[in-house]
Design an enzyme around this catalytic site. Structure first.
Site, short mmCIF file in Angstrom:
data_model
loop_
_atom_site.label_atom_id
_atom_site.label_comp_id
_atom_site.label_asym_id
_atom_site.label_seq_id
_atom_site.Cartn_x
_atom_site.Cartn_y
_atom_site.Cartn_z
N THR A 136 6.07 8.51 10.09
CA THR A 136 6.64 7.21 9.71
C THR A 136 6.30 6.86 8.26
O THR A 136 6.94 5.99 7.67
CB THR A 136 6.09 6.06 10.59
OG1 THR A 136 4.68 5.94 10.37
CG2 THR A 136 6.37 6.29 12.05
N ARG A 187 0.84 -1.20 0.00
CA ARG A 187 0.00 0.00 0.00
C ARG A 187 0.87 1.24 0.00
O ARG A 187 2.01 1.21 0.46
CB ARG A 187 -0.92 0.01 1.21
CG ARG A 187 -0.26 0.01 2.60
CD ARG A 187 0.21 1.35 3.09
NE ARG A 187 0.51 1.36 4.52
CZ ARG A 187 1.29 2.24 5.11
NH1 ARG A 187 1.90 3.17 4.40
NH2 ARG A 187 1.50 2.20 6.42
N GLU A 219 -6.41 7.30 7.90
CA GLU A 219 -5.26 8.06 8.43
C GLU A 219 -4.72 9.03 7.37
O GLU A 219 -4.25 10.13 7.69
CB GLU A 219 -4.17 7.08 8.87
CG GLU A 219 -2.94 7.75 9.39
CD GLU A 219 -1.93 6.76 9.96
OE1 GLU A 219 -2.33 5.72 10.52
OE2 GLU A 219 -0.73 7.04 9.86
N CYS A 222 1.27 10.91 9.39
CA CYS A 222 2.22 10.37 10.38
C CYS A 222 3.62 10.40 9.78
O CYS A 222 3.81 9.96 8.64
CB CYS A 222 1.83 8.94 10.75
SG CYS A 222 3.03 8.13 11.85
N GLU A 265 -1.35 -3.45 12.49
CA GLU A 265 -0.63 -2.73 13.53
C GLU A 265 -1.32 -2.89 14.89
O GLU A 265 -2.55 -2.86 14.97
CB GLU A 265 -0.61 -1.25 13.14
CG GLU A 265 0.36 -0.46 13.95
CD GLU A 265 0.50 0.96 13.40
OE1 GLU A 265 -0.44 1.48 12.81
OE2 GLU A 265 1.60 1.51 13.60
N ARG A 297 4.13 0.59 2.38
CA ARG A 297 4.36 -0.57 3.25
C ARG A 297 4.06 -1.82 2.42
O ARG A 297 2.93 -2.03 1.99
CB ARG A 297 3.47 -0.53 4.49
CG ARG A 297 3.90 -1.55 5.55
CD ARG A 297 3.17 -1.34 6.86
NE ARG A 297 1.88 -1.97 6.88
CZ ARG A 297 1.64 -3.25 7.24
NH1 ARG A 297 2.65 -4.04 7.60
NH2 ARG A 297 0.42 -3.73 7.24
N ARG A 353 4.51 -7.23 12.42
CA ARG A 353 3.18 -6.90 12.97
C ARG A 353 2.39 -8.18 13.15
O ARG A 353 2.79 -9.23 12.65
CB ARG A 353 2.41 -5.95 12.03
CG ARG A 353 3.02 -4.56 11.91
CD ARG A 353 2.15 -3.61 11.09
NE ARG A 353 2.79 -2.29 11.01
CZ ARG A 353 2.25 -1.21 10.45
NH1 ARG A 353 1.05 -1.28 9.90
NH2 ARG A 353 2.88 -0.06 10.43
N ARG A 377 -5.42 5.62 0.76
CA ARG A 377 -4.49 4.50 0.90
C ARG A 377 -4.77 3.62 -0.30
O ARG A 377 -5.88 3.08 -0.44
CB ARG A 377 -4.73 3.72 2.20
CG ARG A 377 -4.21 4.44 3.46
CD ARG A 377 -2.70 4.35 3.54
NE ARG A 377 -2.12 5.14 4.62
CZ ARG A 377 -1.79 4.66 5.83
NH1 ARG A 377 -2.03 3.40 6.13
NH2 ARG A 377 -1.25 5.43 6.73
P1 ADP Z 1 -1.46 -0.22 7.05
O1 ADP Z 1 -1.09 -1.21 6.05
O2 ADP Z 1 -2.37 0.79 6.49
O3 ADP Z 1 -0.23 0.35 7.69
P2 ADP Z 1 -2.44 -2.14 9.10
O4 ADP Z 1 -1.16 -2.66 9.63
O5 ADP Z 1 -3.47 -1.78 10.10
O6 ADP Z 1 -2.33 -0.82 8.23
O7 ADP Z 1 -3.05 -3.24 8.13
C1 ADP Z 1 -4.29 -3.04 7.49
C2 ADP Z 1 -4.93 -4.34 7.14
O8 ADP Z 1 -4.19 -4.99 6.11
C3 ADP Z 1 -5.01 -5.35 8.29
O9 ADP Z 1 -6.24 -6.02 8.22
C4 ADP Z 1 -3.89 -6.32 7.97
O10 ADP Z 1 -4.08 -7.61 8.51
C5 ADP Z 1 -3.97 -6.34 6.46
N1 ADP Z 1 -2.74 -6.83 5.84
C6 ADP Z 1 -1.51 -6.30 5.94
N2 ADP Z 1 -0.61 -7.02 5.25
C7 ADP Z 1 -1.31 -8.04 4.67
C8 ADP Z 1 -0.95 -9.13 3.82
N3 ADP Z 1 0.31 -9.30 3.39
N4 ADP Z 1 -1.93 -9.97 3.45
C9 ADP Z 1 -3.22 -9.78 3.85
N5 ADP Z 1 -3.60 -8.78 4.63
C10 ADP Z 1 -2.66 -7.91 5.05
N1 ARG Z 2 0.75 6.96 16.50
C1 ARG Z 2 0.99 5.55 16.66
C2 ARG Z 2 2.18 5.34 17.56
O1 ARG Z 2 2.91 6.26 17.77
C3 ARG Z 2 1.23 4.86 15.33
C4 ARG Z 2 2.49 5.25 14.62
C5 ARG Z 2 2.82 4.54 13.33
N2 ARG Z 2 1.70 3.96 12.71
C6 ARG Z 2 0.83 4.59 11.94
N3 ARG Z 2 -0.24 3.95 11.56
N4 ARG Z 2 1.01 5.81 11.56
O2 ARG Z 2 2.38 4.25 18.07
#
Ligand code: ADP
Ligand code: ARG
Length: 343
Positions: A259, A112, A211, A257, A300, A266, A295, A215
């Site tokens: 990060t 993403r 966020e 954010c 997250e 990501r 994760r 995305r």
């Molecule tokens: P972001 O990718 O926006 O940083 P999250 O870590 O919250 O946010 O992940 C968002 C969603 O994507 C969650 O449901 C997570 O389980 C799913 N996800 C992340 N990576 C994968 C993957 N490789 N395969 C399937 N689902 C995934």
């Molecule tokens: N604000 C949260 C923390 O400091 C998340 C930081 C990184 N993740 C994100 N989705 N932006 O732990």
């Protein structure tokens, strides 16, 4: 506002870098869209277990409040004030043959990027009217996509709880009520203005006004990382002709954010590593070496279940998109090699 009472055991980057000196310099400043220090640090103060703890209200926040953001950006990405970001969306340059053609380890791959609309405040500082205007412009752009990217927009407002929960459980939709986003001001007027666009196969998805304002997501079962990357780049290029993205030569794509700055990318796999999971020191030695983040299975702040982990690139700024995915790929190859050796 007075200098906040930061608990001694607070380990966030906010607690580390908001010294009394930095506070004094920044306490009365305002960004172009009127964002203040108090708003920037609210999430980290309300959530003392934050890893980072700050959110920007607009692109200008990163300049005006640089005394706080710069050291955080430097620590997270290893990216200094003099550095310039560089982008590379050339999919031919990614060297990533499927690391698991038998499908023993990798359940799914997802990549993403975050994007925000140029000349608008970021989510934490948006007004209700601006958020709706952004949603409407993004959806108009998405509705012109063709071929594999053709799909439909599903607003959160009016979506049944069953549909919403199924989409979250199946990893397609963002969760509701995240306390970090809440304190950052990102959940105001929820659920209005938020939604998800996806194609029929749910291999291409766009989250609207979570966020970040967009995305853009490509995902599918298995470990064909290059196919996932190629679909994502096609989508980014197509959407970019309809929606102007906020970008700076120094910080790359602007996100709420710090990060996520830079590539805002990501790239992750869901991978089962039951033997490595029994030796977290060995596991972490590999993920550190390849700049990876671990994760849990629901993203997250979630936990692993059944030895399945979400493994992704940690660095996003000062490296190109191709390098971000290559970080993840090279690390995943090393993890699979280590897992096989332990069998
Ligand atoms: P972001 O990718 O926006 O940083 P999250 O870590 O919250 O946010 O992940 C968002 C969603 O994507 C969650 O449901 C997570 O389980 C799913 N996800 C992340 N990576 C994968 C993957 N490789 N395969 C399937 N689902 C995934
Ligand atoms: N604000 C949260 C923390 O400091 C998340 C930081 C990184 N993740 C994100 N989705 N932006 O732990």
């Amino acid at each position: 506002m007075n200098y906040p009472n930061l608990p001694k055991d607070c380990t966030s980057m906010l607690c580390k870098h908001l010294t009394p000196e930095v506070f004094e310099i920044l306490k009365d400043k305002k960004s172009a869209h009127g964002f203040t220090l108090e708003q920037i640090i609210n999430s980290g103060l309300k959530n003392i277990d934050s890893g980072i703890g700050v959110y920007a209200g607009d692109q200008d926040s990163y300049a005006v409040f640089g005394a706080l953001f710069d050291p955080i950006i430097e620590e997270y990405h290893g990216f200094g004030e003099e550095d310039a970001h560089k982008s590379n969306l050339n999919t031919d340059e990614l060297n990533a043959p499927n690391p698991d053609p038998e499908g023993e380890f990798i359940l799914s791959t997802r990549i993403r990027v975050g994007r925000n609309v140029d000349n608008m405040p970021l989510g934490p500082a948006l007004s209700q009217a601006q958020r709706l205007e952004i949603e409407s412009n993004i959806v108009s752009g998405l509705n012109t996509l063709e071929g594999e990217l053709e799909g439909e927009y599903y607003p959160l407002l009016g979506m049944s709880k069953e549909v919403q929960e199924a989409l979250i459980k199946d990893h397609f939709l963002f969760k509701e009520g995240d306390r970090f986003l809440d304190a950052a001001g990102l959940n105001r007027e929820w659920p209005e203005g938020r939604g998800i666009y996806h194609n029929n196969d749910k291999t291409f998805l766009v989250w609207v006004n979570e966020e970040d304002q967009l995305r853009i997501i490509s995902m599918q079962a298995g470990g064909d990382i290059k196919e996932v990357f190629t679909r994502l780049i096609n989508a980014i290029n197509s959407i970019g002709t309809k929606v102007p993205f906020s970008y700076s030569d120094h910080l790359g794509y602007i996100t709420s954010c710090p990060t996520n700055l830079g590539t805002a990318m990501r790239a992750s796999v869901h991978i089962t590593l039951p033997n490595l999971a029994k030796d977290m020191d060995a596991f972490k030695a590999i993920t550190d070496k390849y700049h990876l983040q671990i994760r849990g299975i629901h993203g997250e702040h979630s936990q692993s279940e059944g030895g399945v982990y979400d493994i992704s690139n940690r660095r996003r700024l000062g490296i190109t998109e191709v390098e971000a995915v290559q970080d993840m790929y090279d690390g995943v190859v090393a993890l699979i090699t280590a897992e096989k050796a332990l069998r």
